[in-house]
Design an enzyme around this catalytic site. Structure first.
Site, PDB file in Angstrom:
ATOM      1  CG  HIS A   1     -77.366  87.478  19.319  1.00  0.00           C
ATOM      2  ND1 HIS A   1     -77.194  86.368  19.776  1.00  0.00           N
ATOM      3  CD2 HIS A   1     -76.400  88.163  18.831  1.00  0.00           C
ATOM      4  CE1 HIS A   1     -75.842  86.074  19.286  1.00  0.00           C
ATOM      5  NE2 HIS A   1     -75.417  87.219  18.733  1.00  0.00           N
ATOM      6  N   GLY A   2     -80.853  90.916  19.652  1.00  0.00           N
ATOM      7  CA  GLY A   2     -82.211  91.430  19.368  1.00  0.00           C
ATOM      8  C   GLY A   2     -82.885  91.363  20.867  1.00  0.00           C
TER       9      GLY A   2
END
Length: 420
Positions: free
Chosen positions: A248-249
């Site tokens: 998710h970064g």
């Protein structure tokens, strides 16, 4: 006299395996070489099935108490796999330089347990000057947890471990986040490889909470949630040379859940590649919280087909997500250097955020999303040389902004309200 001394030495060498008196305590605990104690010398089997927990506890006690005798290094030998139950290696220790050398493999038990009692499979608490390294593997057996258990433990957590150095390890399949850092200062993490399926729930790579002075360098993080999450109470965080994806970064937050005060500042994320991630670089806050996220810089970031490459969300809502925040799990510790302040419930203010030289490709048409609160807004947002293309042939990118104020330079797609 010389003959008698030689005779005594020979007797000692012959009898030491039975009596253990010639080398004192070190002979009894089985130090393999000067300063080291191997877990196999105190009873660990290392076949991946036998419970080796007691041997690890015994070895740790020898190392933690052995500073005056020069025993400061615990060795997990190469070529073996050690199954250990949930346990915490606690300090303070007599030496301010403890090494935990994982050259072999650690594997979690083949069953689940109550995470409320054991929120981490392997914990370190109040151990100063700790080094954890060695090239080995830490396998949390997360697949036993992901589909069946709501509250799941971290694989490894460090609390109040000032001066921590962690390097050259592989982390696999944590039940939840792979590594947690809380209530600590002066941390350096490098050369890690973290791997879990992209759809594994909440398997963050590294979660940071209430820490000051953290460097995370040159690591590969491929998991099912944030590669790195910077939570409340954290400042002077430097993240450099990270390959992230899937996941998710790299995120600041979430901040301000349940009306809590949250503070994050002085964060630099630089020279990172994010590939096929759900988000790129993200700041997420709850509307009813309070506090601030400020002085944050994202520089020289390469996006490779990342969705939501740049996103600020001040209306973040995670109610449907199965997760317990690290800060909550370790809220009983009272030695954090940052304390909660008064709460006003008006929102977490986002300001002084700079995006410089963000390039590559976006998997969604909306490459930039700045969803800022109507009352607080986002202030002093700067975009400089932010230039991405669509990963889908023929598509054009656009930006969406609400209540975002600042400036932009050499950035073709932007919607920031220019501040004079």
């Amino acid at each position: 006299m010389k003959s008698f001394s030689l005779f005594f030495v020979l007797v000692c060498l012959f009898q030491r395996s039975k009596l253990g008196f010639c080398l004192g305590k070190e002979a009894k605990i089985g130090v393999g070489s000067p300063g080291f104690i191997s877990v196999t010398s105190v009873g660990a089997i290392g076949d991946g099935k036998t419970d080796d927990t007691k041997a690890f506890v015994k070895a740790w006690e020898a190392v933690c108490d052995g500073g005056s005798k020069g025993i400061t290094k615990l060795l997990v030998p190469k070529g073996k796999t050690f199954m250990i139950k949930p346990l915490t290696f606690s300090g303070p220790c007599k030496s301010y330089s403890i090494s935990f050398l994982i050259k072999g493999n650690l594997v979690a038990p083949g069953y689940t347990w109550y995470a409320g009692r054991y929120p981490a499979w392997i914990g370190f608490d109040s151990v100063y000057g700790l080094t954890v390294t060695g090239g080995g593997t830490i396998d949390g057996r997360g697949s036993l947890w992901w589909g069946n258990v709501q509250n799941r433990p971290s694989a490894m957590h460090f609390n109040n471990c000032n001066g921590l150095r962690m390097a050259n390890l592989q982390h696999l399949n944590s039940p939840r986040n792979h590594v947690g850092l809380s209530c600590s200062t002066n941390i350096k993490v490098s050369g890690l490889r973290m791997t879990a399926p992209g759809d594994s729930p909440n398997t963050d790579g590294i979660d940071i909470s209430n820490c000051y002075g953290v460097q995370i360098l040159n690591s590969v993080i491929s998991t099912g949630d944030d590669c790195i999450a910077i939570n409340s109470g954290s400042s002077h965080i430097n993240i450099t040379g990270i390959f992230c994806g899937p996941g998710h970064g790299i995120s600041v937050g979430s901040l301000g859940e349940d009306g809590q005060f949250a503070a994050v500042e002085e964060v630099t994320v630089k020279n990172c590649t994010l590939k096929n991630t759900q988000n790129g670089v993200r700041i997420k806050t709850y509307q009813n919280g309070s506090g601030y996220a400020r002085k944050i810089s994202f520089e020289d970031i390469n996006m490779v087909a990342s969705e939501n490459p740049i996103i600020v969300d001040q209306s973040y809502n995670n109610r449907g997500k199965d997760m317990i925040e690290v800060s909550k799990l370790y809220s009983n510790y009272q030695n954090c250097h940052l304390k909660p302040q008064s709460q006003n419930g008006k929102g977490v203010k986002v300001s002084s955020v700079r995006y410089s030289r963000i390039y590559g490709s976006s998997a969604s048409d909306e490459a930039i999303t700045l969803n800022c609160d109507a009352d607080l807004g986002c202030q002093d947002i700067v975009m400089e040389n932010v230039n991405m293309v669509s990963s889908i042939s023929g598509h054009k990118l656009f930006a969406s902004c609400k209540n975002a104020h600042g400036s932009y330079f050499a950035t073709p797609v932007s919607c920031i309200t220019q501040t004079l």
